[in-house]
Design an enzyme around this catalytic site. Structure first.
Site, PDB file in Angstrom:
ATOM      1  N   ASP A   1       0.831  -1.345   0.015  1.00  0.00           N
ATOM      2  CA  ASP A   1       0.081   0.102   0.145  1.00  0.00           C
ATOM      3  C   ASP A   1       0.886   1.144   0.024  1.00  0.00           C
ATOM      4  O   ASP A   1       1.781   1.226   0.776  1.00  0.00           O
ATOM      5  CB  ASP A   1      -1.028   0.011   1.319  1.00  0.00           C
TER       6      ASP A   1
ATOM      7  N   HIS B   1      -3.692  13.914   1.010  1.00  0.00           N
ATOM      8  CA  HIS B   1      -4.025  13.033   2.297  1.00  0.00           C
ATOM      9  C   HIS B   1      -3.080  13.039   3.235  1.00  0.00           C
ATOM     10  O   HIS B   1      -2.990  13.244   4.345  1.00  0.00           O
ATOM     11  CB  HIS B   1      -4.286  11.447   2.008  1.00  0.00           C
TER      12      HIS B   1
ATOM     13  N   GLU C   1     -10.450   4.064   4.133  1.00  0.00           N
ATOM     14  CA  GLU C   1      -9.440   4.894   3.092  1.00  0.00           C
ATOM     15  C   GLU C   1      -9.953   4.689   1.899  1.00  0.00           C
ATOM     16  O   GLU C   1      -9.663   3.600   1.273  1.00  0.00           O
ATOM     17  CB  GLU C   1      -7.949   4.536   3.557  1.00  0.00           C
TER      18      GLU C   1
ATOM     19  N   GLU D   1      -8.983   4.267  -1.852  1.00  0.00           N
ATOM     20  CA  GLU D   1      -7.610   3.989  -2.595  1.00  0.00           C
ATOM     21  C   GLU D   1      -8.368   3.394  -3.858  1.00  0.00           C
ATOM     22  O   GLU D   1      -9.072   2.949  -3.983  1.00  0.00           O
ATOM     23  CB  GLU D   1      -6.578   3.469  -1.833  1.00  0.00           C
TER      24      GLU D   1
ATOM     25  N   ASP E   1      -8.881   0.616   2.430  1.00  0.00           N
ATOM     26  CA  ASP E   1      -7.773   0.117   3.530  1.00  0.00           C
ATOM     27  C   ASP E   1      -8.213   0.708   4.754  1.00  0.00           C
ATOM     28  O   ASP E   1      -7.682   1.605   5.489  1.00  0.00           O
ATOM     29  CB  ASP E   1      -6.514   0.986   3.032  1.00  0.00           C
TER      30      ASP E   1
ATOM     31  N   ARG F   1      -7.490   4.024  13.785  1.00  0.00           N
ATOM     32  CA  ARG F   1      -6.440   5.156  14.012  1.00  0.00           C
ATOM     33  C   ARG F   1      -5.946   5.334  15.360  1.00  0.00           C
ATOM     34  O   ARG F   1      -4.806   5.680  15.538  1.00  0.00           O
ATOM     35  CB  ARG F   1      -7.174   6.433  13.913  1.00  0.00           C
TER      36      ARG F   1
ATOM     37  N   GLN G   1      -3.189   2.654  15.192  1.00  0.00           N
ATOM     38  CA  GLN G   1      -2.207   3.181  14.330  1.00  0.00           C
ATOM     39  C   GLN G   1      -1.332   4.248  15.054  1.00  0.00           C
ATOM     40  O   GLN G   1       0.071   4.044  14.988  1.00  0.00           O
ATOM     41  CB  GLN G   1      -2.897   3.517  13.176  1.00  0.00           C
TER      42      GLN G   1
ATOM     43  N   LYS H   1      -3.798  -1.823  10.546  1.00  0.00           N
ATOM     44  CA  LYS H   1      -4.443  -2.028   9.011  1.00  0.00           C
ATOM     45  C   LYS H   1      -4.536  -3.578   8.610  1.00  0.00           C
ATOM     46  O   LYS H   1      -5.366  -4.085   7.796  1.00  0.00           O
ATOM     47  CB  LYS H   1      -3.582  -1.392   8.098  1.00  0.00           C
TER      48      LYS H   1
ATOM     49  N   THR I   1      -8.904  -5.444   4.372  1.00  0.00           N
ATOM     50  CA  THR I   1      -8.659  -4.630   3.082  1.00  0.00           C
ATOM     51  C   THR I   1      -9.742  -5.129   2.081  1.00  0.00           C
ATOM     52  O   THR I   1      -9.728  -6.167   1.797  1.00  0.00           O
ATOM     53  CB  THR I   1      -7.183  -4.689   2.653  1.00  0.00           C
TER      54      THR I   1
ATOM     55  N   GLU J   1      -9.896  12.768   7.905  1.00  0.00           N
ATOM     56  CA  GLU J   1      -9.973  14.041   7.338  1.00  0.00           C
ATOM     57  C   GLU J   1     -11.418  14.610   7.269  1.00  0.00           C
ATOM     58  O   GLU J   1     -11.256  15.919   7.386  1.00  0.00           O
ATOM     59  CB  GLU J   1      -9.349  13.913   5.910  1.00  0.00           C
TER      60      GLU J   1
HETATM   61 MN    MN Z   1      -3.814   3.285   3.136  1.00  0.00          MN
END
Ligand code: MN
Length: 430
Positions: free
Chosen positions: A134, A141, A204, A206, A238, A242, A245, A258, A262, A379
């Site tokens: 990834d 971002h 996320e 992507e 993804d 948080r 993380q 993560k 996925t 975000e």
């Molecule tokens: Mn990602």
């Protein structure tokens, strides 16, 4: 670089006799994405989606009665790895043949016995994923998340020079629609971390890049050839915890935050289908470095980017119980990627690392500069400071159990028929 040329398969006026192909759906005859599907007693195999049906590729090719088609039919058993490994030439030939048959009412009898209604098919992960990497190519971002965590230096100094990535977990890549269980992990607390369910579950948005032929170990793929190793594109979520993380990511990057899940969309949209929807690489500012020579290719800089509209939808359990449709919480474009797909492939293999057919690359979260262009809740809700309001009066700073996230990507350009990558959705379960 050899991006596929425009040909008769991009004619916007072309129509198909296939059921549902001329509606507003994502799969008109100009698209023809691959998928891995099964029906009843017949196991997973390769298909091509058009309208509301799937062409059973192997069954059709086996019936074509030529040695070349029989060999191609053999590649259609199971996941798409073998088919994608064959590379661009057979893929393009297959596209032109299917397009000709699907747009010719006189050829209907030839193909119709091999069509399966999509509603009766179970969709599987497109490939058996050997490796999943990834990247972090969405610069807005990176900048915005960096600002939340490191206000004094939002963008790492290496960012404009080197495609950053972490190695993801191939074993937990799942197909769209698979429920996602809220992970447990070490949560920062005082006086020390505790073990519990994440309270900051996020998505996320992507793009997925599916690798075609790949390279032998020790032999890098030059940037000028890198596009030939991309067999297709999809949508990737993804999922990220948080709080886990934030506690674990230094110094080696994300791990359990993560690796629990996925999600990827079920369809592999080919570079041929996306040929009308390429874009220039993201323009660099006067203070930004130019790509180093091994990442610089004039054709890639001119047309190696992707121009896709990316939309995120969210629904809560209560919204669905009250019959409220999911709401769009973000909209942006893939033009915000700092690196092109070819640059990601060239960089990944530049040290001799092997990419194999069916390997999966994520682009990194794609966000735009505006507040409603966030590719993650982190975000959009500003790390919890500005929760999102839902139509039921509920609010969301992070995902709750029962929430469904649906990521949609589509391609539009005047003069061309719009196509879609389909959707990638998942429901959070406790
Ligand atoms: Mn990602």
């Amino acid at each position: 670089m050899s991006l596929p040329p425009l040909d008769e398969t991009h004619d916007r006026h072309a129509t198909s006799w296939a059921p549902g192909a001329d509606g507003s759906g994502p799969f008109p005859v100009q698209n023809l994405p691959f998928c891995c599907f099964s029906t009843g007693d017949l196991g997973p195999r390769a298909g091509v989606a058009v309208g509301d049906v799937i062409v059973d590729l192997g069954a059709w090719l086996a019936a074509c009665d030529s040695p070349q088609d029989a060999a191609l039919a053999d590649l259609c058993e199971g996941p798409l790895n073998a088919l994608l490994a064959a590379g661009a030439e057979p893929r393009r030939a297959l596209r032109r043949r299917l397009f000709a048959l699907l747009t010719d009412p006189g050829a209907r009898g030839e193909l119709e016995p091999f069509l399966v209604p999509a509603a009766e098919a179970e969709l599987h992960l497109p490939c058996e994923v050997g490796d999943y990497t990834d990247f972090y190519a969405g610069i807005h971002h990176a900048r915005r998340v960096g600002r939340l965590f490191r206000p004094d230096s939002p963008l790492p100094p290496n960012y404009p020079w080197v495609p950053l990535a972490y190695h993801g977990r191939a074993s937990t890549v799942v197909v769209s629609g698979t429920p996602v269980t809220r992970p447990w992990g070490q949560i920062p607390d005082t006086p020390g971390p505790r073990f519990g369910p994440t309270a900051r579950l996020d998505f996320e948005f992507e793009l997925a890049i599916w690798i075609g032929p790949g390279n032998p170990h020790g032999r890098p793929i030059p940037i000028a050839e890198a596009a030939d190793h991309v067999a297709g594109f999809g949508i990737l979520n993804d999922w990220s915890a948080r709080d886990i993380q934030a506690w674990e990511y230094q110094p080696l990057g994300p791990f359990l935050a993560k690796s629990f899940a996925t999600s990827v969309s079920a369809f592999v949209v080919t570079p041929e289908a996306l040929a009308p929807f390429r874009a220039a690489a993201l323009p660099r500012g006067p203070d930004d470095p130019l790509p180093l020579p091994y990442l610089a290719d004039p054709a890639d800089q001119t047309a190696g980017g992707l121009d896709l509209v990316l939309e995120t939808y969210l629904s809560s359990r209560r919204m669905r119980a009250e019959g409220v449709p999911d709401v769009r919480i973000a909209r942006t474009t893939s033009r915000h990627l700092w690196w092109t797909p070819a640059q990601l492939v060239a960089h990944h293999t530049s040290n001799g690392c092997q990419l194999r057919p069916g390997d999966l690359l994520g682009t990194g979260t794609i966000s735009g500069p505006e507040p409603d262009e966030g590719g993650s809740l982190l975000e959009l809700a500003e790390a919890g400071a500005r929760p999102i309001a839902l139509p039921t009066g509920e609010t969301r700073a992070f995902l709750e159990d029962g929430d469904r996230v649906r990521l949609v990507a589509s391609a539009q350009r005047p003069g061309f028929r719009s196509i879609g990558l389909g959707e990638c959705w998942g429901e959070v379960v406790g």
